[in-house]
Design a protein around this motif. Structure first.
Motif, PDB file in Angstrom:
ATOM      1  N   LEU A  33     -31.158 -26.269 100.569  1.00 51.26           N
ATOM      2  CA  LEU A  33     -30.067 -27.773 100.358  1.00 51.26           C
ATOM      3  C   LEU A  33     -28.625 -26.976 100.053  1.00 51.26           C
ATOM      4  O   LEU A  33     -27.251 -27.574  99.857  1.00 51.26           O
ATOM      5  CB  LEU A  33     -30.765 -28.719  99.547  1.00 51.26           C
ATOM      6  N   ASP A  34     -28.157 -26.391  98.865  1.00 46.28           N
ATOM      7  CA  ASP A  34     -27.174 -25.418  97.943  1.00 46.28           C
ATOM      8  C   ASP A  34     -27.313 -24.149  97.873  1.00 46.28           C
ATOM      9  O   ASP A  34     -27.896 -23.562  96.636  1.00 46.28           O
ATOM     10  CB  ASP A  34     -26.791 -26.394  97.215  1.00 46.28           C
ATOM     11  N   PRO A  35     -27.531 -23.122  98.442  1.00 42.53           N
ATOM     12  CA  PRO A  35     -28.052 -21.215  98.528  1.00 42.53           C
ATOM     13  C   PRO A  35     -26.904 -21.128  97.241  1.00 42.53           C
ATOM     14  O   PRO A  35     -27.333 -20.256  96.752  1.00 42.53           O
ATOM     15  CB  PRO A  35     -26.669 -20.628  99.746  1.00 42.53           C
ATOM     16  N   GLU A  36     -25.663 -21.928  96.648  1.00 43.87           N
ATOM     17  CA  GLU A  36     -24.935 -21.320  95.435  1.00 43.87           C
ATOM     18  C   GLU A  36     -25.680 -21.794  94.079  1.00 43.87           C
ATOM     19  O   GLU A  36     -25.172 -21.849  92.796  1.00 43.87           O
ATOM     20  CB  GLU A  36     -23.226 -21.598  94.841  1.00 43.87           C
ATOM     21  N   LEU A  37     -26.838 -22.624  94.184  1.00 45.92           N
ATOM     22  CA  LEU A  37     -27.286 -23.171  93.140  1.00 45.92           C
ATOM     23  C   LEU A  37     -28.136 -22.030  92.054  1.00 45.92           C
ATOM     24  O   LEU A  37     -28.738 -21.833  93.118  1.00 45.92           O
ATOM     25  CB  LEU A  37     -27.697 -24.753  92.941  1.00 45.92           C
ATOM     26  N   ALA A  38     -27.472 -22.225  90.993  1.00 47.92           N
ATOM     27  CA  ALA A  38     -28.698 -20.848  89.992  1.00 47.92           C
ATOM     28  C   ALA A  38     -30.567 -20.887  89.937  1.00 47.92           C
ATOM     29  O   ALA A  38     -31.230 -20.240  90.009  1.00 47.92           O
ATOM     30  CB  ALA A  38     -27.855 -20.309  88.635  1.00 47.92           C
ATOM     31  N   ILE A  39     -31.053 -22.314  89.102  1.00 54.76           N
ATOM     32  CA  ILE A  39     -32.445 -22.058  88.961  1.00 54.76           C
ATOM     33  C   ILE A  39     -32.928 -22.465  90.489  1.00 54.76           C
ATOM     34  O   ILE A  39     -33.851 -21.841  89.724  1.00 54.76           O
ATOM     35  CB  ILE A  39     -31.814 -23.904  88.321  1.00 54.76           C
ATOM     36  N   PRO A  40     -33.046 -22.685  91.293  1.00 54.36           N
ATOM     37  CA  PRO A  40     -33.874 -22.133  92.482  1.00 54.36           C
ATOM     38  C   PRO A  40     -33.791 -20.779  92.380  1.00 54.36           C
ATOM     39  O   PRO A  40     -35.490 -20.152  92.786  1.00 54.36           O
ATOM     40  CB  PRO A  40     -33.668 -23.145  93.979  1.00 54.36           C
ATOM     41  N   HIS A  41     -32.246 -20.307  92.317  1.00 57.77           N
ATOM     42  CA  HIS A  41     -33.020 -18.595  92.876  1.00 57.77           C
ATOM     43  C   HIS A  41     -34.165 -18.022  91.642  1.00 57.77           C
ATOM     44  O   HIS A  41     -35.875 -17.389  91.249  1.00 57.77           O
ATOM     45  CB  HIS A  41     -31.727 -18.158  92.571  1.00 57.77           C
ATOM     46  N   ALA A  42     -34.020 -18.260  90.312  1.00 52.57           N
ATOM     47  CA  ALA A  42     -34.837 -17.910  89.436  1.00 52.57           C
ATOM     48  C   ALA A  42     -36.492 -18.599  89.091  1.00 52.57           C
ATOM     49  O   ALA A  42     -36.606 -17.891  89.069  1.00 52.57           O
ATOM     50  CB  ALA A  42     -34.328 -18.581  88.043  1.00 52.57           C
ATOM     51  N   LEU A  43     -36.096 -19.599  89.621  1.00 53.65           N
ATOM     52  CA  LEU A  43     -37.577 -20.336  90.295  1.00 53.65           C
ATOM     53  C   LEU A  43     -38.884 -19.460  90.917  1.00 53.65           C
ATOM     54  O   LEU A  43     -39.763 -19.822  91.087  1.00 53.65           O
ATOM     55  CB  LEU A  43     -38.107 -22.200  90.591  1.00 53.65           C
ATOM     56  N   LEU A  44     -38.107 -19.093  92.292  1.00 55.57           N
ATOM     57  CA  LEU A  44     -38.135 -18.317  93.514  1.00 55.57           C
ATOM     58  C   LEU A  44     -38.622 -17.117  92.105  1.00 55.57           C
ATOM     59  O   LEU A  44     -39.644 -16.750  92.888  1.00 55.57           O
ATOM     60  CB  LEU A  44     -37.781 -18.812  94.042  1.00 55.57           C
ATOM     61  N   GLY A  45     -37.887 -16.174  92.083  1.00 50.94           N
ATOM     62  CA  GLY A  45     -38.335 -15.272  90.700  1.00 50.94           C
ATOM     63  C   GLY A  45     -39.822 -15.305  90.162  1.00 50.94           C
ATOM     64  O   GLY A  45     -40.839 -14.352  89.934  1.00 50.94           O
ATOM     65  N   ASP A  46     -39.232 -16.445  89.316  1.00 51.99           N
ATOM     66  CA  ASP A  46     -41.316 -16.909  89.009  1.00 51.99           C
ATOM     67  C   ASP A  46     -42.095 -16.617  89.743  1.00 51.99           C
ATOM     68  O   ASP A  46     -42.973 -16.484  89.306  1.00 51.99           O
ATOM     69  CB  ASP A  46     -41.014 -18.511  88.090  1.00 51.99           C
ATOM     70  N   VAL A  47     -41.925 -17.599  90.962  1.00 47.77           N
ATOM     71  CA  VAL A  47     -43.224 -17.487  91.985  1.00 47.77           C
ATOM     72  C   VAL A  47     -43.735 -15.563  91.965  1.00 47.77           C
ATOM     73  O   VAL A  47     -44.932 -15.411  91.627  1.00 47.77           O
ATOM     74  CB  VAL A  47     -42.834 -18.586  93.285  1.00 47.77           C
ATOM     75  N   LEU A  48     -42.677 -15.038  92.473  1.00 47.34           N
ATOM     76  CA  LEU A  48     -42.432 -13.952  93.374  1.00 47.34           C
ATOM     77  C   LEU A  48     -43.244 -13.359  91.805  1.00 47.34           C
ATOM     78  O   LEU A  48     -43.861 -12.035  92.032  1.00 47.34           O
ATOM     79  CB  LEU A  48     -41.028 -13.413  93.437  1.00 47.34           C
ATOM     80  N   ARG A  49     -42.840 -13.143  90.327  1.00 41.13           N
ATOM     81  CA  ARG A  49     -43.582 -12.595  89.648  1.00 41.13           C
ATOM     82  C   ARG A  49     -44.903 -12.918  89.633  1.00 41.13           C
ATOM     83  O   ARG A  49     -45.984 -11.934  88.890  1.00 41.13           O
ATOM     84  CB  ARG A  49     -42.647 -12.862  88.091  1.00 41.13           C
ATOM     85  N   TYR A  50     -45.012 -14.241  88.779  1.00 40.53           N
ATOM     86  CA  TYR A  50     -46.545 -14.161  88.390  1.00 40.53           C
ATOM     87  C   TYR A  50     -47.377 -14.559  89.283  1.00 40.53           C
ATOM     88  O   TYR A  50     -48.656 -14.299  89.037  1.00 40.53           O
ATOM     89  CB  TYR A  50     -46.505 -16.206  87.835  1.00 40.53           C
ATOM     90  N   TYR A  51     -46.858 -14.543  90.554  1.00 39.68           N
ATOM     91  CA  TYR A  51     -48.088 -15.176  91.615  1.00 39.68           C
ATOM     92  C   TYR A  51     -47.947 -14.074  92.466  1.00 39.68           C
ATOM     93  O   TYR A  51     -49.546 -13.934  93.367  1.00 39.68           O
ATOM     94  CB  TYR A  51     -47.553 -15.962  92.269  1.00 39.68           C
ATOM     95  N   LYS A  52     -47.662 -12.842  92.868  1.00 39.16           N
ATOM     96  CA  LYS A  52     -47.193 -11.936  93.759  1.00 39.16           C
ATOM     97  C   LYS A  52     -46.596 -10.349  93.342  1.00 39.16           C
ATOM     98  O   LYS A  52     -47.516  -9.966  94.143  1.00 39.16           O
ATOM     99  CB  LYS A  52     -46.535 -12.540  94.599  1.00 39.16           C
ATOM    100  N   TRP A  53     -47.065 -10.452  91.648  1.00 37.88           N
ATOM    101  CA  TRP A  53     -46.629  -9.053  91.443  1.00 37.88           C
ATOM    102  C   TRP A  53     -45.226  -8.524  91.718  1.00 37.88           C
ATOM    103  O   TRP A  53     -45.593  -7.211  92.102  1.00 37.88           O
ATOM    104  CB  TRP A  53     -48.391  -8.640  91.163  1.00 37.88           C
ATOM    105  N   ASP A  54     -44.561  -9.108  92.259  1.00 36.77           N
ATOM    106  CA  ASP A  54     -43.162  -8.557  93.311  1.00 36.77           C
ATOM    107  C   ASP A  54     -42.325  -8.332  92.312  1.00 36.77           C
ATOM    108  O   ASP A  54     -41.735  -9.139  92.207  1.00 36.77           O
ATOM    109  CB  ASP A  54     -42.747  -9.403  94.109  1.00 36.77           C
ATOM    110  N   ALA A  61     -34.132 -12.129  92.259  1.00 34.84           N
ATOM    111  CA  ALA A  61     -34.214 -13.211  92.688  1.00 34.84           C
ATOM    112  C   ALA A  61     -33.542 -13.244  91.179  1.00 34.84           C
ATOM    113  O   ALA A  61     -32.428 -14.442  91.244  1.00 34.84           O
ATOM    114  CB  ALA A  61     -35.521 -14.103  92.677  1.00 34.84           C
ATOM    115  N   TYR A  62     -33.696 -13.265  90.417  1.00 31.54           N
ATOM    116  CA  TYR A  62     -32.796 -13.344  88.656  1.00 31.54           C
ATOM    117  C   TYR A  62     -31.420 -13.104  88.451  1.00 31.54           C
ATOM    118  O   TYR A  62     -30.725 -13.144  88.041  1.00 31.54           O
ATOM    119  CB  TYR A  62     -34.193 -12.695  87.580  1.00 31.54           C
ATOM    120  N   ARG A  63     -31.845 -11.865  89.337  1.00 29.42           N
ATOM    121  CA  ARG A  63     -29.704 -11.501  89.179  1.00 29.42           C
ATOM    122  C   ARG A  63     -29.004 -12.381  90.158  1.00 29.42           C
ATOM    123  O   ARG A  63     -27.794 -12.443  89.889  1.00 29.42           O
ATOM    124  CB  ARG A  63     -30.057  -9.805  89.925  1.00 29.42           C
ATOM    125  N   ARG A  64     -29.425 -11.990  91.221  1.00 29.50           N
ATOM    126  CA  ARG A  64     -29.021 -14.022  92.349  1.00 29.50           C
ATOM    127  C   ARG A  64     -28.650 -14.914  91.205  1.00 29.50           C
ATOM    128  O   ARG A  64     -27.671 -15.176  91.779  1.00 29.50           O
ATOM    129  CB  ARG A  64     -29.710 -13.770  93.596  1.00 29.50           C
TER     130      ARG A  64
END
Length: 274
Positions: A33-54, A61-64
């Motif tokens: 919906l809004d690729p320029e919004l910062a928070i969703p990228h940070a939340l996606l980073g958390d999913v990748l970190r906590y549940y995929k150990w990626d 994602a955090y840097r974006r």
């Protein structure tokens, strides 16, 4: 907002992967919906970190998120957590200092910085920041858990016991709080840790109980085999709190054990420190 709520449910309260999938779907929908919004990228980073150990995907994602919102403290805090869990303390400090600079009344940021100071072995500075966090947010559970570690390191048993109750209450672990409150007057911290830790272990067989609490209390009570067995079950289930396996101060007695060393290697986390 939905991604954030689902993320917290997955981390502490509900079935992790069901709610992690919901969090990821909502974060990706927000980005559509809004690729320029910062928070969703940070939340996606958390999913990748906590549940995929990626770790690499999470870092990207955090840097974006920070690129899109350089003054956004949440993105800084989430990136801090990744860096701290990987032992990249210098970079982690840069991020958490930025988070405090952009939101100087954030209890969470002060508690995060305090944990970094604990990881670095600076208990006096950690205590200062945990106390500041509780001034700003009295119910912040990870500020109470941090003080629990500090008081344990400095031999302040009565204060450690009080911090433990604040920790359990802040998490909303009502059955564990009730067990704490029924301990005989004058019980030692070790006695309380053992009783509450064993109850947490039993409850974990049928419901979600934070390994941050349960494993930590069992380790503090000297029940290292039980604590390790619980960590092994958590590893098989990819419990999100395991991202702190290399750093959680309460798990230090377990980290030199061969099975835990192998778990750290499989997760690509730093091994035991001298």
């Amino acid at each position: 907002g939905l991604a954030d709520v689902y993320g917290w449910q997955a981390y502490l309260y509900e079935e992790p992967f069901v709610y992690a999938a919901k969090a990821e779907a909502e974060a990706r929908r927000a980005i559509e919906l809004d690729p320029e919004l910062a928070i969703p990228h940070a939340l996606l980073g958390d999913v990748l970190r906590y549940y995929k150990w990626d770790w690499e995907g999470a870092e990207a994602a955090y840097r974006r998120a920070i690129e899109l919102g350089p003054n956004e403290p949440l993105a800084r805090r989430y990136y801090w957590a990744l860096l701290a869990s990987l032992g990249r303390f210098v970079e982690a400090r840069q991020q958490i200092e930025a988070a405090i600079r952009f939101d100087p009344l954030s209890a969470a940021s002060f508690a995060d910085r305090a944990y970094l100071e604990l990881f670095e072995g600076r208990s006096d500075l950690a205590e200062r920041d945990f106390r500041r966090a509780l001034e700003l947010g009295p119910g912040l559970h990870w500020a109470h858990s941090g003080l629990w570690v500090v008081y344990g390191r400095t031999g302040r048993e009565r204060e450690q016991i009080a911090a433990l109750r604040g920790w359990l209450a802040g998490l909303g672990q009502t059955e564990l709080v009730a067990a704490f409150d029924t301990m005989p007057a004058g019980s030692s911290h070790r006695e309380i840790a053992r009783a509450v830790g064993l109850l947490a272990e039993r409850l974990s067989r049928s419901s979600r109980v934070s390994i941050g609490v349960g494993v930590s209390l069992l380790a503090a009570a000297g029940e290292l085999d039980r604590a390790q067995a619980w960590l092994e079950r958590a590893f098989a289930a990819r419990d999100p709190e395991l991202v702190w396996l290399a750093m959680d101060p309460a798990w230090e007695p377990l980290r030199a054990r061969p099975r835990i060393v192998r778990m750290l290697a499989e997760m690509r986390l730093p091994g035991p420190r001298s």
